[in-house]
Design an enzyme around this catalytic site. Structure first.
Site: not given
Ligand SMILES: [Cu+2]
Lengths: 288, 522
Positions: B74, B103, B139, B166-167, B250, B252, B254, B265, B299-300, B325, B328, B447
């Protein structure tokens, strides 16, 4: 069909990208089932590689023909240049992951196994008798006793070879810009010959390491970082040298103009990148 | 080949070949968007199965191994299959139009970056049918657990490689397009905020996707070739994987939120009928968020055992991100301040985003505090946090973007009533779904576990009901999209009264090639 520089150029559609995806898919399915022990793995893998090679050949031929046909304006040229630059940056980050692993192992993981920082009891209870040293194959002596390749034999020679190849390539580039085609093809040939000599020495070192030094991929963290870093570098040298051969053949056919030779420069950037990676390898893997 | 026509005039190839071989940014954008919508429902149906099992304590419907596979796949499907391709699809459709280009800069590469995806998803979904089942280690692919995956392990690694390739190709294309294809006069500081946020996102992608590729490559060699990167017996360390993974992971997050900021915006000024407040501060805030994202990854990992100096550094660095943040959020509010607001569906999703993303942001701040994180780590509090940033965050931004630009894409307005229903049902049920998970986490529910003590029963049931209803309300989105494709009410070039930007100077639907000669920007 030349394009005026102030209007845009869009290439027509092409089946090559999809063909490339099919090739990669075959490679990955083949490799996966091979790793899982299936007998037809190598066959599927080879078919995938064949399709991928067919794509590389066909796609580049199409682009070379379009370029030599004068279809690409200066905007396309700039796009190609930027694209190649960012691609090389992505390669830098790929190597950064493995260098990061090396520095982490040497600076943190191995010292901590030896009881450094607040890991006194880790060492005392789990890995008693292990003292942190580098090189190491870990507390369980994985792969058995091994010796390392010193920096001042073949690795130093290989450093000299790659640095020289960087110089010969620059001479070839200057010759191209001045229109001296003879010097161009001579020094370009010298460059990839030096590249193949480098690869020959690397192959010799690998055989030496496996057969006489008992240094293998299974020699703990030292063997892991050593072989993945030098192995991925060697793969890049092989790709780079092959691209140099292609560029050389194109030069012999009279391709490239003094002011219009993106492909030459892209391969040159790639070659210098491979060169710089080697310098880091020489310093941090072989020497320090 | 070289003398065949290249489509720089408005000729449109037809049939299947158009989609397989296309070099057109709109076709490729459509392929990306449709694929991501399909994957959204694939990943969503896995979420429904998860919530079904968690509806009541005890094991009712699926076995724990399959539950863990569902949780793992998932996440992979939603991150790499739904959210990321959707934003790349938006970039494809909108960036050339927004900067006055014909293009994307590298159209064939663009085709390839899309056409890798279906093969990658095939590899990933195939794993459900292999001996040992789909990957079930989460994941984040932590060793040593992930190394126990059955036959699907190499498929998983190679799928990640393909998705990464691809990315990277997509990101290179976006950067080159923005840097090289802008119309004359379109200076960097005149670029729409969506283009700005994507420029910075693309840079993040090129920097971190190769690192993920390196990390999974090390997993592959540890499993099959006897290396010991993540094996302490050989001098390696499983925690090393977490460092490398989160150096990717991390940034990722963002990658999934910065383009959302860009979308918001665009939408907020359009429906406030005022220019975006603090444009340059938005640019600098985006760039600082991107920079900080590279230096806060651990921090993870507060509970993995880290020297106190490291914990302090990663705690304070993470908290710093709240400043840009916050800039914004305040800029969006200031844009709305004294504006002539109307509340069409895109604006509703934008306001919903601002409110609910802020909830996810604040719970993120809570988790940045080391001693508190010891309590939250691997609980449902984390699940609630990142779902608030990703569902009423990224997904709401995507929905808002779709409603905002659908008239430009199809030439017709969507059915506004359906759009409003879609927003209100989504906004209510997403909170019913995820808000109780904060309480579950604070009370200690872990979890990735299919069963739980009866004390957690009530909130889980509420959450599951919210989940089913949220899932069902997404069918309204499909209805709304169809209403626009089949359209009744024609949209003019400028579909929204307050919308600004080059894309609104083109007719609706936009012509096959956006600008054949550069437009004038002043
Ligand atoms: Cu993080």
């Amino acid at each position: 069909m030349a394009h005026a520089d102030n209007s845009y150029y869009i290439p027509h559609g092409s089946h090559w990208p999809l063909t490339g995806s099919i090739g990669l898919f075959g490679i990955m399915i083949g490799a996966s089932i091979w790793l899982n022990g299936s007998g037809i793995g190598p066959l599927v893998l080879s078919i995938g590689f064949a399709v991928l090679l067919f794509m590389i050949f066909g796609w580049f031929r199409l682009v070379i023909n379009e370029s030599e046909g004068g279809q690409y304006n200066s905007e396309v040229d700039t796009s190609f240049r930027m694209g190649m630059g960012w691609f090389i940056f992505s390669e830098v980050m790929f190597f950064a992951a493995f260098f990061g692993a090396l520095f982490y192992a040497r600076g943190i993981a191995v010292p901590w196994l030896g009881g450094d920082s607040n890991n006194f009891f880790t060492n005392e209870l789990l890995w008693n008798n292990f003292t942190a040293t580098w090189p190491t194959n870990g507390p369980d002596d994985l792969g058995g006793k091994f010796e390392t390749l010193g920096p001042w034999g073949i690795p130093a020679l290989n450093t000299a070879i790659l640095l020289t190849s960087g110089i010969t390539l620059t001479i070839a580039h200057h010759a191209l810009q001045k229109g001296s085609r003879g010097i161009l093809s001579m020094f370009l040939a010298a460059t990839f010959i030096l590249g193949f000599i480098f690869m020959g020495f690397q192959a010799y070192e690998y055989i030496h390491a496996y057969q006489e030094l008992n240094l293998t991929m299974e020699s703990g963290i030292y063997g892991s970082t050593f072989f993945l870093l030098t192995g991925f570098h060697g793969l890049h040298v092989t790709i780079g040298a092959t691209m140099l051969v292609v560029i050389w053949l194109r030069c012999l056919r009279g391709h490239f103009k003094p002011d219009h030779h993106f492909a030459f420069e892209a391969v040159a950037w790639y070659w210098h990148f491979v060169d710089v990676v080697w310098l880091f390898l020489f310093i941090f893997v072989y020497w320090l | 080949m070289s003398d065949s026509t290249h489509d720089d005039h408005d000729t449109k190839p037809t049939g299947l070949k158009r989609w397989l071989f296309t070099t057109n940014h709109k076709d490729i954008g459509t392929l990306y968007l449709v694929t991501s919508l399909i994957m959204f429902f694939v990943g969503g149906s896995m979420a429904m199965m998860i919530r079904l099992e968690l509806f009541q304590p005890g094991l009712q419907f699926i076995d724990p191994q399959f539950f863990n596979s569902l949780v793992t796949v998932h996440a992979l499907v939603m991150v790499f299959g739904a959210v990321m391709p959707a934003f790349v699809g938006l970039a494809n459709w909108m960036i050339p139009m927004m900067i006055g280009a014909p293009d994307m800069a590298l159209p064939r590469l663009n085709n390839w970056s899309f056409w890798l995806l279906p093969f990658a998803f095939t590899l990933l979904i195939l794993t459900f049918f292999l001996p040992g089942g789909a990957p079930a280690g989460g994941w984040t692919l932590y060793p040593p657990l992930v190394l126990q995956t059955g036959d699907s392990f190499p498929f998983l690694v190679f799928a990640v490689h393909l998705l990464g390739a691809s990315s990277i190709m997509g990101a290179i294309n976006i950067i080159v397009t923005i840097m090289n294809m802008r119309a004359p006069g379109m200076t960097l500081m005149k670029m729409p905020m969506f283009v700005w946020t994507w420029l910075i996102t693309a840079y993040l992608l090129i920097a971190v996707m190769p690192v993920l590729a390196g990390a999974v490559t090390m997993l592959l060699t540890d499993r099959f070739f006897g290396t010991s990167f993540f094996n302490a017996a050989g001098g390696g360390d499983p925690v090393l994987f977490q460092h490398v993974f989160w150096f990717f992971g991390h940034p990722e997050v963002y990658i999934m939120i910065l383009p959302s900021f860009g979308v918001i915006s665009q939408i907020v000024p359009a429906f406030s009928r005022k220019p975006l407040f603090g444009f340059s501060s938005m640019v600098y805030a985006t760039a600082s968020i991107a920079f900080l994202s590279f230096i806060v990854w651990a921090h993870h990992m507060f509970t993995t055992g880290m020297p106190i100096a490291g914990q302090l550094y990663f705690m304070l660095g993470t908290m710093l991100i709240a400043i840009p943040t916050g800039v914004k959020i305040f800029n969006w509010l200031a844009t709305m301040w004294k504006g002539e607001l109307t509340f069409e569906t895109p604006m509703l999703f934008a306001i919903g985003f601002i409110l609910m993303f802020a909830i996810g942001g604040f719970s993120g701040l809570m988790m940045a505090i080391v001693p508190v994180d010891y309590q939250y780590h691997d609980t449902y509090f984390i699940v609630a946090h990142f779902h608030y940033t990703l569902v009423p965050g990224s997904v709401f931004a995507l929905m808002g973007a779709a409603y905002y630009w659908l008239p430009k894409w199809t030439g017709y307005y969507y059915n506004e009533k359906i759009g409003q229903w879609h927003f209100w049902t989504s906004a209510v049920f997403v909170n019913v779904l995820f808000f109780p998970q904060h309480f579950l986490g604070l009370a200690g529910m872990p979890r990735r576990i299919p069963d739980y003590p009866t004390q957690f029963a009530d909130f889980n049931m509420v959450s599951s009901i919210g989940g089913f209803l949220f899932g069902a309300s997404q069918l309204l989105f499909v209805w709304a999209v169809i209403s626009s494709v089949k359209g009744k009410q024609k949209a003019p070039a400028k579909a929204w009264e307050g919308a600004e930007g080059l894309e609104w100077t083109l007719p609706s639907p936009a012509p096959y090639h956006s600008f054949n000669t550069p437009p004038k920007v002043d």
